[in-house]
Design a protein around this motif. Structure first.
Motif, short mmCIF file in Angstrom:
data_model
loop_
_atom_site.label_atom_id
_atom_site.label_comp_id
_atom_site.label_asym_id
_atom_site.label_seq_id
_atom_site.Cartn_x
_atom_site.Cartn_y
_atom_site.Cartn_z
N UNK A 1 0.84 -1.20 0.00
CA UNK A 1 0.00 0.00 0.00
C UNK A 1 0.88 1.25 0.00
N UNK A 2 1.97 1.22 0.77
CA UNK A 2 2.90 2.35 0.80
C UNK A 2 3.50 2.59 -0.58
N UNK A 3 3.95 1.54 -1.24
CA UNK A 3 4.56 1.67 -2.56
C UNK A 3 3.54 2.17 -3.59
N UNK A 4 2.33 1.62 -3.53
CA UNK A 4 1.29 2.03 -4.46
C UNK A 4 0.92 3.49 -4.27
N UNK A 5 0.74 3.92 -3.03
CA UNK A 5 0.38 5.32 -2.80
C UNK A 5 1.53 6.26 -3.15
N UNK A 6 2.77 5.79 -2.99
CA UNK A 6 3.91 6.61 -3.41
C UNK A 6 3.90 6.79 -4.93
N UNK A 7 3.58 5.74 -5.67
CA UNK A 7 3.49 5.85 -7.12
C UNK A 7 2.40 6.80 -7.56
N UNK A 8 1.23 6.71 -6.90
CA UNK A 8 0.14 7.64 -7.22
C UNK A 8 0.53 9.08 -6.90
N UNK A 9 1.18 9.25 -5.75
CA UNK A 9 1.62 10.59 -5.35
C UNK A 9 2.64 11.15 -6.35
N UNK A 10 3.52 10.33 -6.84
CA UNK A 10 4.51 10.76 -7.82
C UNK A 10 3.83 11.24 -9.11
N UNK A 11 2.83 10.49 -9.55
CA UNK A 11 2.13 10.86 -10.77
C UNK A 11 1.36 12.17 -10.60
N UNK A 12 0.73 12.34 -9.43
CA UNK A 12 -0.07 13.54 -9.21
C UNK A 12 0.81 14.78 -9.05
N UNK A 13 1.90 14.66 -8.30
CA UNK A 13 2.70 15.84 -8.00
C UNK A 13 3.63 16.27 -9.13
N UNK A 14 4.12 15.33 -9.91
CA UNK A 14 5.10 15.66 -10.95
C UNK A 14 4.58 15.18 -12.31
N UNK A 15 3.86 16.01 -13.04
CA UNK A 15 3.27 15.57 -14.31
C UNK A 15 4.26 15.59 -15.48
N UNK A 16 5.24 14.70 -15.43
CA UNK A 16 6.17 14.55 -16.55
C UNK A 16 6.14 13.10 -17.01
N UNK A 17 6.69 12.86 -18.19
CA UNK A 17 6.68 11.50 -18.74
C UNK A 17 7.50 10.55 -17.88
#
Length: 115
Positions: free
Chosen positions: A52-68
């Motif tokens: 859950x920690x890894x998954x939420x970190x991935x989602x947080x990365x996508x939301x905060x930094x919108x780059x490819x």
């Protein structure tokens, strides 16, 4: 839209911190447990929280930094976290089924040893 962004990031950070706390809690329970099946059970639960920690970190990365690059890295984290949750949930179910067997064996051992 800015308010929705702040709510999403706040929620994901809360999930990150909660899952980190629960991961550490179950790791401590695993270390303190004297029974092998219970250790494996607590380990599988802690690994679910790690997923859950890894998954939420991935989602947080996508939301905060919108780059490819962040989309690729976030997708990788989401895939690894989802696999971790799926795999260790199956392990948790297996070990949960074996907990009564271990409890009976410990009760019999304690009866024989006179405790």
């Amino acid at each position: 839209m800015e308010m929705l962004y702040q709510i999403a990031v706040s929620f994901l950070v809360t999930v990150l911190l909660l899952s980190l706390f629960m991961f550490l809690l179950y790791k401590v329970r695993m270390v303190r447990s004297g029974r092998d099946v219970r250790k494996a059970y607590y380990n599988s639960i802690s690994r679910i929280w790690l997923g859950i920690l890894i998954l939420s970190f991935g989602l947080n990365t996508i939301i905060q930094f919108p780059t490819a690059v962040s989309y690729i890295i976030g997708a990788l984290f989401i895939a690894v976290g989802a696999y971790n949750i799926w795999h260790f949930n199956a392990a948790r179910k297996y070990f949960k089924g074996n907990l009564p067997i271990e409890d009976e064996a410990w009760a019999e051992f304690n009866r024989k040893s006179g405790k």
